[in-house]
Write a protein that holds these residues in place. Sequence first.
Motif, short mmCIF file in Angstrom:
data_model
loop_
_atom_site.label_atom_id
_atom_site.label_comp_id
_atom_site.label_asym_id
_atom_site.label_seq_id
_atom_site.Cartn_x
_atom_site.Cartn_y
_atom_site.Cartn_z
N ILE A 63 40.39 -19.10 -13.06
CA ILE A 63 41.35 -19.04 -14.16
C ILE A 63 40.62 -19.16 -15.49
N GLU A 64 39.67 -20.08 -15.57
CA GLU A 64 38.91 -20.31 -16.81
C GLU A 64 38.16 -19.05 -17.23
N LYS A 65 37.58 -18.35 -16.27
CA LYS A 65 36.80 -17.16 -16.59
C LYS A 65 37.68 -15.94 -16.88
N GLU A 66 38.91 -15.94 -16.37
CA GLU A 66 39.80 -14.79 -16.57
C GLU A 66 40.43 -14.77 -17.96
N THR A 67 40.63 -15.93 -18.56
CA THR A 67 41.29 -15.95 -19.87
C THR A 67 40.81 -17.12 -20.72
N GLY A 68 40.70 -16.85 -22.01
CA GLY A 68 40.38 -17.91 -22.96
C GLY A 68 41.63 -18.43 -23.65
N GLN A 69 42.80 -17.86 -23.27
CA GLN A 69 44.08 -18.26 -23.86
C GLN A 69 44.72 -19.35 -23.01
N VAL A 70 44.79 -20.55 -23.54
CA VAL A 70 45.32 -21.67 -22.77
C VAL A 70 46.76 -21.41 -22.32
N ASP A 71 47.57 -20.78 -23.18
CA ASP A 71 48.97 -20.56 -22.82
C ASP A 71 49.13 -19.51 -21.72
N GLU A 72 48.09 -18.72 -21.46
CA GLU A 72 48.13 -17.74 -20.37
C GLU A 72 47.67 -18.31 -19.04
N MET A 73 46.99 -19.44 -19.07
CA MET A 73 46.41 -19.97 -17.85
C MET A 73 47.44 -20.22 -16.74
N PRO A 74 48.62 -20.79 -17.03
CA PRO A 74 49.61 -20.95 -15.95
C PRO A 74 50.08 -19.62 -15.35
N LEU A 75 50.09 -18.55 -16.16
CA LEU A 75 50.47 -17.22 -15.66
C LEU A 75 49.38 -16.65 -14.75
N ILE A 76 48.13 -16.78 -15.18
CA ILE A 76 47.00 -16.35 -14.35
C ILE A 76 47.01 -17.14 -13.04
N SER A 77 47.25 -18.44 -13.14
CA SER A 77 47.32 -19.29 -11.95
C SER A 77 48.41 -18.81 -11.02
N ALA A 78 49.57 -18.45 -11.58
CA ALA A 78 50.69 -17.98 -10.76
C ALA A 78 50.30 -16.71 -10.00
N VAL A 79 49.64 -15.78 -10.67
CA VAL A 79 49.22 -14.53 -10.01
C VAL A 79 48.34 -14.85 -8.80
N PHE A 80 47.33 -15.69 -9.01
CA PHE A 80 46.40 -15.99 -7.92
C PHE A 80 47.06 -16.79 -6.80
N ARG A 81 47.91 -17.73 -7.16
CA ARG A 81 48.57 -18.51 -6.10
C ARG A 81 49.59 -17.66 -5.35
N ASN A 82 50.26 -16.77 -6.05
CA ASN A 82 51.17 -15.83 -5.36
C ASN A 82 50.39 -14.95 -4.39
N ARG A 83 49.23 -14.48 -4.83
CA ARG A 83 48.40 -13.63 -3.98
C ARG A 83 47.88 -14.40 -2.76
N LEU A 84 47.45 -15.62 -2.98
CA LEU A 84 46.95 -16.43 -1.87
C LEU A 84 48.07 -16.66 -0.85
N LEU A 144 52.06 -10.51 -9.68
CA LEU A 144 50.96 -10.32 -8.74
C LEU A 144 49.76 -9.61 -9.37
N TYR A 145 49.93 -9.12 -10.61
CA TYR A 145 48.89 -8.33 -11.27
C TYR A 145 48.80 -8.67 -12.75
N PHE A 146 47.62 -8.45 -13.30
CA PHE A 146 47.48 -8.52 -14.76
C PHE A 146 46.31 -7.64 -15.18
N VAL A 147 46.37 -7.17 -16.41
CA VAL A 147 45.31 -6.35 -16.97
C VAL A 147 45.12 -6.73 -18.42
N SER A 148 43.89 -6.61 -18.90
CA SER A 148 43.59 -6.99 -20.28
C SER A 148 44.25 -6.04 -21.28
N ARG A 149 44.79 -6.60 -22.34
CA ARG A 149 45.33 -5.80 -23.44
C ARG A 149 44.23 -5.44 -24.45
N ASN A 150 43.01 -5.90 -24.16
CA ASN A 150 41.85 -5.65 -25.04
C ASN A 150 41.91 -6.45 -26.34
N ASP A 151 42.75 -7.49 -26.37
CA ASP A 151 42.81 -8.34 -27.56
C ASP A 151 42.71 -9.83 -27.18
#
Length: 340
Positions: A216-237, A304-311
């Motif tokens: 999660i730390e390496k996927e995003t530097g945005q703290v407010d996005e971390m729970p969303l990234i976590s949800a994607v990975f936990r849903n996938r697991l 279940l998915y995410f992609v960078s917005r390039n910002d």
Amino acid sequence: MNRKKNNLKIIVIVALACVLVAGIYLYSKLYTPASSSAPPALFLVKRGMSFNAIARGLLKEGFLKETRGIKIAAFLKGAHKKIKAGEYELSAQMTPMALLNALVEGRTKSYPVTFPEGYNIKEIAALIEAKGLGSKDDFIKHTMDAKAAADFGLKGESLEGYLFPDTYSFTKVATLEDIIRKMVATFKAVYVREFQEEAEKQGMTTLELVTLASIIEKETGQVDEMPLISAVFRNRLRKRIRLGSDPTVIYGIKDYNGNITKKHLLTRTPYNTYRNYGLPPGPIASPGRAALQAALNPADVSFLYFVSRNDGTHKFSNTLKEHNRAVRKFQKRRRRNVKK
């Protein structure tokens, strides 16, 4: 009789005079600085230095006019073997007694070093070397094996993930072992105090939680996005879908040059989560508090998915169709920006 009294008085007066002279002498030796107008300067006491070597060093560097005063002070205080190694900021305006007190009390100069969230062992090692605190290669050797983790009672192939990101203060004589011990101790204190109970409730081991948090730390530097990234990975697991995380693939590449290729994604390594199911065998970096918190507390979403917005942010999707559409959109935008 009078003669005896007179002789006794003379003896007493002489003794008192001797005591007074001795007192004045001691005071002058203990409390007379070498200079009245000298700026502070650094003085290094190396591990294992004898007291005589330290005294000679203070004399050579101009902190003392002579070594007799500090030797007397050390004798009176029994301080010959109580001086602590380290780098000191001293001044020739300090008296021999003040100099000795500083050395005995260990008032060493320390240097702050900040290890950012998301640094891996190699990046931490490079920063340590850049700060003059030790060899990069030696640090990697001390931390990159299972025995290093086991020595601290931790599970894993190395100490990756267990070197807590924070700002530390180290002295010039701190060893690599001192640095590693302090960083691991900080991790343990934070983990036990803030995360262990909840992790146990959720049935997650320390290794599992730190591994997920590091991704999660390496996927995003945005703290407010971390729970969303976590949800994607936990849903996938939970659904037995591969994590498909680029940072895990990158971690498994021996000589990564900054450009991830299709070949990298197809090459089977223990850390390639495009090829392997579940979590990788261990953390890929040192996660901070926010990532650990997010790993335990995913957002209540079905993404279940995410992609960078390039910002620096990401577009999240529920279905592969939505995700592919987002990928095309943002890849097109990225190519357009590159052309500009």
